[in-house]
Design an enzyme around this catalytic site. Structure first.
Site, short mmCIF file in Angstrom:
data_model
loop_
_atom_site.label_atom_id
_atom_site.label_comp_id
_atom_site.label_asym_id
_atom_site.label_seq_id
_atom_site.Cartn_x
_atom_site.Cartn_y
_atom_site.Cartn_z
N ASP A 1 0.82 -1.22 0.00
CA ASP A 1 0.00 0.00 0.00
C ASP A 1 0.85 1.26 0.00
O ASP A 1 0.32 2.38 -0.05
CB ASP A 1 -0.98 0.00 1.19
CG ASP A 1 -0.29 -0.10 2.54
OD1 ASP A 1 0.69 -0.86 2.66
OD2 ASP A 1 -0.74 0.58 3.48
N HIS B 1 8.16 -1.18 12.91
CA HIS B 1 7.08 -1.80 12.13
C HIS B 1 7.45 -3.25 11.87
O HIS B 1 8.51 -3.73 12.32
CB HIS B 1 6.87 -1.02 10.84
CG HIS B 1 5.59 -1.35 10.12
ND1 HIS B 1 4.39 -1.49 10.76
CD2 HIS B 1 5.34 -1.57 8.79
CE1 HIS B 1 3.46 -1.77 9.88
NE2 HIS B 1 4.00 -1.84 8.68
N ASP C 1 4.95 3.58 8.34
CA ASP C 1 4.10 2.96 9.33
C ASP C 1 4.94 2.68 10.57
O ASP C 1 6.06 2.22 10.47
CB ASP C 1 3.54 1.65 8.80
CG ASP C 1 2.55 1.83 7.66
OD1 ASP C 1 2.39 2.95 7.15
OD2 ASP C 1 1.97 0.82 7.24
#
Length: 319
Positions: free
Chosen positions: A66, A139, A210
Site C-alpha cells: 500500500d 514496524h 508505518d
C-alpha cells in the site's frame, strides 16, 4: 512548501480514500518530492493540480504494497510526461531489487535515468537549500520516517541603505545578500550581515508511517513545523495497534506532544472507521486533540501550506 495528500487510507483504498502518498511541492524550484506511492497514486496526481513532470525525488518509507504498488507505473508515466532528466528514489533495502524485477518482467524500459538510494539512519540528501534525514521506525518490516529541513535563509537585503552608502549595484549585491564581507574599490569593508534583516529560519516537515509509537519518531519530529503521522487505529482499538505495529490516534498525538511540533496532521486511517461504522473518524480526531489540540485530520487532496512564521496553520481543503 506545500503538502498535498494523495492517499490517506491504510491497507486498501476506499471509495473516498486512496492508499498512501503525499506530495511536497517546492514552488521556488518547480519541483515535487513524493513520499510513498501506493497503487493509484498517478491517478490521484492527475485528479489534482500537481504536475507529474515536476516529480524529481520519491521517498519510500517501507516495502509494503500500500506504499509501493503505484511506484513502477508512475515511473513509467513520468517518462511519457516529458522525459525528466533524472528521478532519485530513496528507500529501504530491496527497493532497487523490486524495481528491477518489475522492469524485467513487464519489459519496461525507462527513457531517463533513475537512481535508487538505499537509506540508513542519517542524512540521505542535502543541497544548498534542503537537507533530508531519515530514522528507523518500529514496524513489521524495515521502515523509515523522513525529515525535510529547509536551510536558514538570509534576511531581507536593504537596497535603499546600500545605495545611500554609495555601494554600486551589481554582482556585489549578491554577495552582500549572502552576508559576506566585501571590500569596495575605495577600500571600505562592508559586512553584508549589517545590511540584511533577521535571518529567516527554515521550515521543517516530518513524515512518519508505518510505525507504532517509538522514541525515534519523537526525535525525528523534534520542533517540526508539521508532523504527518499515521493514525491507523482508534485508542479503543489499541490492542490491534500493538499486534500490527501501527499507531493509534493517541500515539500520534503523544509523538507530536513529546516532539513539541507546531502542527500534527493524522493520516493512514483504517477502513474500519468509514461512515456508518460503530467508531467514526471524528472519534479519532477527538482522541488526538484531547492530548495535542493542534491536530488536523487529512483527507485525499487536502492541501496544507507550511507557513514560515505563523502561529496559525494555513490549511485549504481541496476536493
Amino acid at each position: 512548501m506545500q503538502i498535498t495528500f494523495l492517499g490517506t487510507s491504510s491497507g486498501v483504498p476506499t471509495r473516498s480514500r486512496n492508499v498512501s502518498s503525499i506530495a511536497l511541492r517546492l514552488p521556488q524550484r518547480a519541483e515535487i518530492w513524493l513520499f510513498d506511492c501506493g497503487e493509484g497514486t498517478q491517478h490521484q496526481i492527475i485528479r489534482s493540480d500537481l504536475k507529474i513532470s515536476q516529480i524529481v525525488r520519491i521517498f519510500v518509507t517501507h516495502m509494503h504494497g500500500d506504499h509501493t504498488y503505484g511506484l513502477m507505473g508512475l515511473l513509467a508515466s513520468c517518462g511519457l510526461a516529458g522525459n525528466p532528466s533524472r528521478i532519485d528514489v530513496y528507500g529501504p533495502p530491496k527497493l532497487e531489487e523490486y524495481l528491477k524485477a518489475c522492469g524485467r518482467y513487464s519489459q519496461t524500459h525507462f527513457s531517463y535515468p533513475i537512481k535508487v538510494h538505499t537509506v540508513r539512519p542519517g542524512v540521505v540528501f542535502e543541497d544548498a537549500e534542503f537537507i533530508v534525514r531519515c530514522e528507523a521506525l518500529t514496524h513489521r518490516v524495515p521502515a523509515f520516517g523522513y525529515r525535510v529541513e529547509e536551510k536558514e535563509k538570509p534576511g531581507r537585503f536593504d537596497v535603499e541603505r546600500a545605495i545611500a552608502m554609495g555601494i554600486p549595484p551589481g554582482p556585489v549585491y549578491g554577495k552582500l545578500k549572502q552576508g559576506k564581507v566585501i571590500t569596495l574599490p575605495d577600500g571600505r569593508r562592508i559586512n553584508g550581515a549589517d545590511l540584511c534583516g533577521e535571518r529567516q529560519p527554515g521550515r521543517k516537515f516530518v513524515y512518519c508511517t508505518d510505525t507504532i509509537y517509538c522514541e525515534n519518531a519523537v526525535e525525528l519530529a523534534r520542533d517540526a513545523d508539521v508532523l504527518v503521522h499515521e493514525a491507523t487505529f482508534s485508542h479503543q482499538d489499541a490492542e490491534l495497534a500493538y499486534q500490527r505495529l501501527h499507531s493509534t490516534s493517541t500515539m500520534a498525538a503523544q509523538v507530536a506532544l513529546g516532539a513539541q511540533v507546531k502542527q500534527l496532521i493524522m493520516t493512514h486511517f483504517s477502513p474500519r472507521y468509514a461512515p456508518g461504522n460503530a467508531i467514526g473518524l471524528d472519534a479519532l480526531l477527538a482522541e488526538a486533540q484531547a492530548i495535542f489540540p493542534n491536530t488536523l485530520m487529512a483527507h485525499d487532496f487536502f492541501t496544507y501550506e507550511i507557513p514560515r512564521q505563523a502561529s496559525q496553520p494555513l490549511a485549504t481543503p481541496k476536493r
